[in-house]
Design a protein around this motif. Structure first.
Motif, short mmCIF file in Angstrom:
data_model
loop_
_atom_site.label_atom_id
_atom_site.label_comp_id
_atom_site.label_asym_id
_atom_site.label_seq_id
_atom_site.Cartn_x
_atom_site.Cartn_y
_atom_site.Cartn_z
N GLY A 88 21.61 45.61 118.56
CA GLY A 88 21.01 45.74 117.25
C GLY A 88 20.12 46.95 117.07
O GLY A 88 19.99 47.47 115.96
N LEU A 89 19.49 47.42 118.13
CA LEU A 89 18.57 48.55 118.01
C LEU A 89 19.30 49.89 118.04
O LEU A 89 19.08 50.74 117.18
CB LEU A 89 17.54 48.51 119.14
N THR A 90 20.17 50.07 119.01
CA THR A 90 20.75 51.40 119.23
C THR A 90 22.11 51.60 118.58
O THR A 90 22.55 52.74 118.40
CB THR A 90 20.91 51.66 120.74
N GLY A 91 22.81 50.51 118.25
CA GLY A 91 24.13 50.64 117.65
C GLY A 91 25.25 50.86 118.63
O GLY A 91 26.42 50.93 118.23
N ARG A 95 26.41 42.21 127.08
CA ARG A 95 27.50 41.23 127.15
C ARG A 95 28.86 41.91 127.14
O ARG A 95 29.74 41.59 127.93
CB ARG A 95 27.38 40.26 125.98
N HIS A 96 29.01 42.88 126.24
CA HIS A 96 30.29 43.59 126.17
C HIS A 96 30.51 44.44 127.42
O HIS A 96 31.64 44.54 127.90
CB HIS A 96 30.33 44.47 124.92
N ASP A 124 36.40 55.27 127.08
CA ASP A 124 35.06 55.38 127.67
C ASP A 124 34.08 54.50 126.88
O ASP A 124 34.13 54.45 125.65
CB ASP A 124 34.58 56.82 127.67
N LEU A 125 33.19 53.85 127.58
CA LEU A 125 32.30 52.88 126.94
C LEU A 125 30.84 53.13 127.31
O LEU A 125 30.49 53.18 128.50
CB LEU A 125 32.67 51.46 127.39
N LEU A 126 30.00 53.30 126.30
CA LEU A 126 28.55 53.37 126.50
C LEU A 126 27.93 52.09 125.99
O LEU A 126 28.24 51.63 124.88
CB LEU A 126 27.96 54.57 125.76
N SER A 127 27.05 51.50 126.78
CA SER A 127 26.36 50.29 126.34
C SER A 127 24.89 50.38 126.73
O SER A 127 24.50 51.12 127.63
CB SER A 127 27.00 49.05 126.98
N ARG A 128 24.09 49.61 126.02
CA ARG A 128 22.69 49.47 126.40
C ARG A 128 22.60 48.38 127.45
O ARG A 128 22.96 47.22 127.21
CB ARG A 128 21.83 49.12 125.19
N PHE A 129 22.15 48.74 128.63
CA PHE A 129 22.10 47.82 129.75
C PHE A 129 20.86 46.95 129.69
O PHE A 129 20.86 45.81 130.14
CB PHE A 129 22.14 48.60 131.06
N PHE A 173 20.87 52.60 130.03
CA PHE A 173 22.22 52.54 129.47
C PHE A 173 23.23 52.56 130.62
O PHE A 173 22.91 53.00 131.73
CB PHE A 173 22.48 53.73 128.54
N ALA A 174 24.43 52.10 130.33
CA ALA A 174 25.51 52.12 131.31
C ALA A 174 26.77 52.67 130.65
O ALA A 174 27.00 52.43 129.46
CB ALA A 174 25.77 50.72 131.87
N CYS A 175 27.56 53.37 131.41
CA CYS A 175 28.77 53.98 130.88
C CYS A 175 29.95 53.70 131.80
O CYS A 175 29.92 54.07 132.98
CB CYS A 175 28.57 55.49 130.71
#
Length: 318
Positions: free
Chosen positions: A155-158, A163-164, A225-230, A235-237
């Motif tokens: 919700g914060l970073t978009g 979870r994903h 390629d996937l960027l997520s907030r860890f 963050f994790a990629c």
């Protein structure tokens, strides 16, 4: 940063959200039937074709179609078994399966629907009816995908959330093991972010994280390629089909993007603006290695990057 080893209309059209032509996979052991369906969809869809169940499953994984038009009666693996295996596979389960068959009795349809098919089309078919039904199910899939994706957005970073990340890493690890390909993971930490919050306030911190996320995501050039907030400022990629050298090159680009972003950080010991430290790990799944081992290795490399002075990347191949 230092590095070491659809169609237009007046109303909203969900299919436009694909940003490309819908991908269909037609499966039938009779080439004449495939050609008949191909002629219906070739103009405005990307069409893949298979003449056996085994080939169909392979193309599903390689091409990731949006919808499957599947014959039931085929030698070897029939359509029922293809559908069963698709619905049992976490990577493919959301794929809509439409049976195209000469059988239209209740027992045949019931069995197919119980296996997870979304519709039946009887042979011989009407091109207009086939197009209408395919469009309906493609639209439903796009809408379902959009709703599912909202659940996975931070919700914060978009960017995607933890979870994903967990689900996607597990899928990509299994795919890499199956195909013998390389998988890389980056763990990214914003340097001295607590000091940034303390000096500039949490509103500025939230805005900073959003801008950092956008800058990092902008460096990703491939859809897979996937960027997520860890969590927190981390963050994790996930980088499928990527060796360590490629991941470290991306880490370098991310460091340069942070410099260009130029968010002032007067209390940083390593730069006058926000910067990141990155840990990278890559592997070709083998033996007893698990996805968790990749996370642990990338996290250890992040620790090395931070203890080595921050604003840098460290990496390892397992």
């Amino acid at each position: 940063m230092n590095a070491s080893v659809g169609s237009a209309g007046d109303s909203f059209n969900p299919l436009q959200q694909l940003g490309r032509r819908p991908r269909l996979l037609i499966v039938d052991d009779q080439p004449v039937n495939i050609q008949a369906l191909y002629q219906v969809f070739a103009h405005d869809h990307q069409v893949f074709m298979a003449t056996s169940g085994v080939q169909a499953l392979q193309l599903c994984r390689e091409k990731q179609p949006d919808l499957l038009l599947l014959d039931i009666q085929m030698p070897g693996m029939d359509g029922y078994e293809v559908c069963r295996q698709i619905k049992a596979d976490a990577e493919l389960a959301a794929l809509p399966v439409v049976f195209v068959t000469a059988h239209s009795d209740a027992e045949t349809e019931t069995r197919g629907l119980d296996l997870g098919a979304v519709d039946f089309i009887s042979k011989p078919f009407s091109p207009a009816v086939v197009r209408a039904r395919v469009r309906t199910h493609l639209t439903l899939k796009v809408q379902s995908d959009l709703l599912r994706e909202l659940v996975f957005i931070d919700g914060l970073t978009g960017v995607y959330n933890r979870r994903h990340f967990d689900e996607r890493l597990a899928r990509e690890f299994q795919r890499a093991r199956r195909q013998g390909s390389s998988l890389a993971l980056m763990m990214i930490d914003v340097d001295y972010f607590k000091r940034f919050n303390d000096r500039y306030g949490h509103l500025a911190g939230d805005d900073g994280l959003r801008r950092v996320a956008l800058a990092l995501k902008a460096q990703l050039k491939r859809p897979a390629d996937l960027l997520s907030r860890f969590g927190g400022e981390e963050f994790a990629c996930v980088l499928p089909d990527t060796e360590l050298t490629g991941a470290l090159s991306l880490a370098e680009a991310m460091g340069e993007a942070m410099t260009a972003l130029d968010i002032a950080h007067a209390d940083s010991d390593v730069a006058r603006s926000l910067s990141v430290s990155i840990g990278v790990a890559a592997l070709r799944p083998h033996g007893t290695l698990a996805a968790a081992d990749l996370v642990t290795a990338a996290d250890e490399q992040l620790y090395l990057a931070k203890s080595g002075g921050r604003r840098r990347a460290c990496g390892i191949t397992l």
